[in-house]
Design a protein around this motif. Structure first.
Motif, PDB file in Angstrom:
ATOM      1  N   ARG A 211       0.809  -1.205   0.000  1.00 48.32           N
ATOM      2  CA  ARG A 211       0.000   0.000   0.000  1.00 48.32           C
ATOM      3  C   ARG A 211       0.848   1.264   0.000  1.00 48.32           C
ATOM      4  N   ARG A 212       1.996   1.205   0.633  1.00 48.74           N
ATOM      5  CA  ARG A 212       2.816   2.406   0.768  1.00 48.74           C
ATOM      6  C   ARG A 212       3.577   2.675  -0.526  1.00 48.74           C
ATOM      7  N   ASP A 213       3.375   3.852  -1.083  1.00 52.93           N
ATOM      8  CA  ASP A 213       4.045   4.279  -2.303  1.00 52.93           C
ATOM      9  C   ASP A 213       5.321   5.010  -1.907  1.00 52.93           C
ATOM     10  N   LEU A 214       6.462   4.324  -2.013  1.00 50.73           N
ATOM     11  CA  LEU A 214       7.732   4.910  -1.579  1.00 50.73           C
ATOM     12  C   LEU A 214       8.131   6.093  -2.453  1.00 50.73           C
ATOM     13  N   ILE A 215       7.814   6.038  -3.728  1.00 47.52           N
ATOM     14  CA  ILE A 215       8.166   7.150  -4.615  1.00 47.52           C
ATOM     15  C   ILE A 215       7.414   8.409  -4.203  1.00 47.52           C
ATOM     16  N   ALA A 216       6.114   8.254  -3.921  1.00 46.21           N
ATOM     17  CA  ALA A 216       5.317   9.409  -3.483  1.00 46.21           C
ATOM     18  C   ALA A 216       5.805   9.912  -2.128  1.00 46.21           C
ATOM     19  N   ALA A 217       6.189   8.993  -1.233  1.00 46.08           N
ATOM     20  CA  ALA A 217       6.681   9.399   0.078  1.00 46.08           C
ATOM     21  C   ALA A 217       7.975  10.195  -0.042  1.00 46.08           C
ATOM     22  N   ASN A 218       8.881   9.756  -0.899  1.00 44.44           N
ATOM     23  CA  ASN A 218      10.145  10.477  -1.071  1.00 44.44           C
ATOM     24  C   ASN A 218       9.929  11.835  -1.731  1.00 44.44           C
ATOM     25  N   ARG A 219       8.934  11.931  -2.620  1.00 42.60           N
ATOM     26  CA  ARG A 219       8.603  13.244  -3.194  1.00 42.60           C
ATOM     27  C   ARG A 219       8.097  14.192  -2.110  1.00 42.60           C
ATOM     28  N   ALA A 220       7.279  13.667  -1.196  1.00 39.92           N
ATOM     29  CA  ALA A 220       6.766  14.498  -0.106  1.00 39.92           C
ATOM     30  C   ALA A 220       7.896  14.957   0.808  1.00 39.92           C
ATOM     31  N   LEU A 221       8.853  14.074   1.099  1.00 46.83           N
ATOM     32  CA  LEU A 221       9.984  14.464   1.936  1.00 46.83           C
ATOM     33  C   LEU A 221      10.844  15.519   1.245  1.00 46.83           C
ATOM     34  N   ALA A 222      11.000  15.407  -0.064  1.00 52.11           N
ATOM     35  CA  ALA A 222      11.776  16.405  -0.793  1.00 52.11           C
ATOM     36  C   ALA A 222      11.119  17.783  -0.704  1.00 52.11           C
ATOM     37  N   ARG A 223       9.806  17.821  -0.744  1.00 54.39           N
ATOM     38  CA  ARG A 223       9.109  19.106  -0.618  1.00 54.39           C
ATOM     39  C   ARG A 223       9.276  19.680   0.785  1.00 54.39           C
ATOM     40  N   LEU A 224       9.252  18.818   1.798  1.00 57.63           N
ATOM     41  CA  LEU A 224       9.458  19.293   3.167  1.00 57.63           C
ATOM     42  C   LEU A 224      10.859  19.878   3.341  1.00 57.63           C
ATOM     43  N   ARG A 225      11.863  19.185   2.783  1.00 58.61           N
ATOM     44  CA  ARG A 225      13.235  19.697   2.897  1.00 58.61           C
ATOM     45  C   ARG A 225      13.384  21.023   2.172  1.00 58.61           C
ATOM     46  N   ALA A 226      12.719  21.121   1.007  1.00 57.51           N
ATOM     47  CA  ALA A 226      12.830  22.359   0.236  1.00 57.51           C
ATOM     48  C   ALA A 226      12.202  23.536   0.968  1.00 57.51           C
ATOM     49  N   GLU A 227      11.126  23.283   1.725  1.00 54.67           N
ATOM     50  CA  GLU A 227      10.416  24.374   2.385  1.00 54.67           C
ATOM     51  C   GLU A 227      10.976  24.698   3.760  1.00 54.67           C
ATOM     52  N   PHE A 228      11.386  23.662   4.515  1.00 55.31           N
ATOM     53  CA  PHE A 228      11.791  23.882   5.909  1.00 55.31           C
ATOM     54  C   PHE A 228      13.265  23.591   6.168  1.00 55.31           C
ATOM     55  N   GLY A 229      14.011  23.099   5.173  1.00 57.80           N
ATOM     56  CA  GLY A 229      15.413  22.792   5.373  1.00 57.80           C
ATOM     57  C   GLY A 229      15.645  21.313   5.625  1.00 57.80           C
TER      58      GLY A 229
END
Length: 353
Positions: A211-229
């Motif tokens: 069920r867990r989409d690792l590609i989507a999860a890593n995209r979400a983490l990349a957005r968090l790093r881009a916004e908050f460091g």
């Protein structure tokens, strides 16, 4: 309809339509004429009998019983005894399996098809997981919608072939919902799965496509790093520290991976440590192990204290002396706290769950 389990089974495998046997001798006579290749027996055993010219149940019964077990094994001997009427197998009912069903009720009527599809997908994942546990694939999906101040509306979705593919099923559900006109909003969804035996490829595909989409999860983490460091996305790493707060450290994480589950005989309790210990009110002098309102009236007083578990040291840097306790409250909380002897204060280190 016959008199014995084997006789009825053998005749049913060889005849079509409704057959009524009116006496036991007629059943035995008809069963003896049944060809062995009509029965569900081991292929090696069947082929060996064919080489010996044994093609029917009657021919099998003409063989000496003493040599069946030694030459062909226990399963063949059991078949021989059932055909001869020496082994009576009573009825063995199987309990009916509970239907595989998931439901969800709403506080307010829902009219938006996209939101309904999102909620249906949330219910479909555990539904398919339960089917997989039974080694089945979904042959038909019953979708029931309870309309506001109206009755249930049922839609049946049948894939081209039994499947465990969520994407394929959700596409069929979307097409069905877009085609129907709902006269009122939906207040409850109920999904019922009707399964059939699944192939190994289907079960393996379901396990390999979690069920867990690792590609989507890593995209979400990349957005968090881009916004908050980079420091916003971290994970805990265990350290060999003396104090609880020094036994781990936070390190950046570049990508997530699926967890590796381990089998456990029982559930292990976990101490959840707080980022910073919280100050606690002093223990009243008139209480010993109970009556202490650690977290306020809503949690209830402490009913039992376990400890102390002394942790001292740090003389090489900063001396530490702590008396650790596990405190049970009346509400059922299990708290992990300590008394700092050097500063004479109580602090809450964490909680056990």
């Amino acid at each position: 309809v016959g008199f014995t389990r084997f006789g009825s089974y053998a005749i049913a495998r060889a005849r079509q339509g409704v057959v009524m046997i009116d006496n036991p001798s007629k059943e035995r006579e008809n069963a003896r004429r049944v060809q062995l290749d009509r029965l569900n027996i081991a292929p090696d055993f069947r082929d060996t009998l064919l080489k010996l010219g044994v093609r029917s149940v009657g021919a099998l019964l003409s063989l000496p019983a003493e040599g069946i077990s030694d030459r062909f094994g226990p399963e063949a001997y059991r078949l021989y005894r059932m055909a001869a009427g020496d082994l009576w197998a009573p009825l063995q009912p199987q309990p009916a399996e509970e239907p595989i069903r998931q439901s969800l009720a709403f506080d307010d009527p829902e009219n938006d098809v996209m939101r309904l599809l999102f909620l249906i997908k949330q219910l479909l994942h555990p539904l398919l997981a339960m089917l997989t546990a039974r080694e089945e694939a979904l042959a038909e999906l019953s979708l029931r919608l309870l309309l506001y101040k109206r009755d249930w509306r049922e839609e049946r979705i049948r894939p081209a072939a039994p499947t465990l593919n969520v994407t394929q099923l959700m596409d069929l559900v979307r097409l069905r919902l877009e085609a129907v006109q709902l006269p009122a909003g939906v207040v409850q969804i109920e999904l019922t799965a009707h399964g059939v035996s699944a192939t190994r490829e289907q079960l393996r595909f379901f396990v390999e496509q979690p069920r867990r989409d690792l590609i989507a999860a890593n995209r979400a983490l990349a957005r968090l790093r881009a916004e908050f460091g980079d420091a916003a996305v971290v994970r805990a790493r265990l350290l060999d520290g003396h104090l609880p707060e020094a036994s781990f450290a936070w390190e950046p994480i570049n990508e997530v991976a699926l967890p590796q589950a381990k089998q456990a005989a029982f559930r292990t309790m976990v101490r959840r440590i707080f980022f910073k210990p919280a100050m606690l009110p002093s223990q009243p002098r008139h209480t010993r192990d109970d009556g202490w309102l650690l977290l306020g009236v809503e949690h209830g007083p402490v009913t039992k204290m376990h400890g102390p578990y002394v942790l001292s040291g740090g003389w090489w840097k900063e001396e530490t002396h702590r008396d650790y306790y596990f405190a049970e409250t009346k509400r059922g909380d299990l708290l992990w706290l300590y008394y700092d002897k050097l500063h004479r204060r109580w602090l809450l280190q964490g909680q056990v769950t």
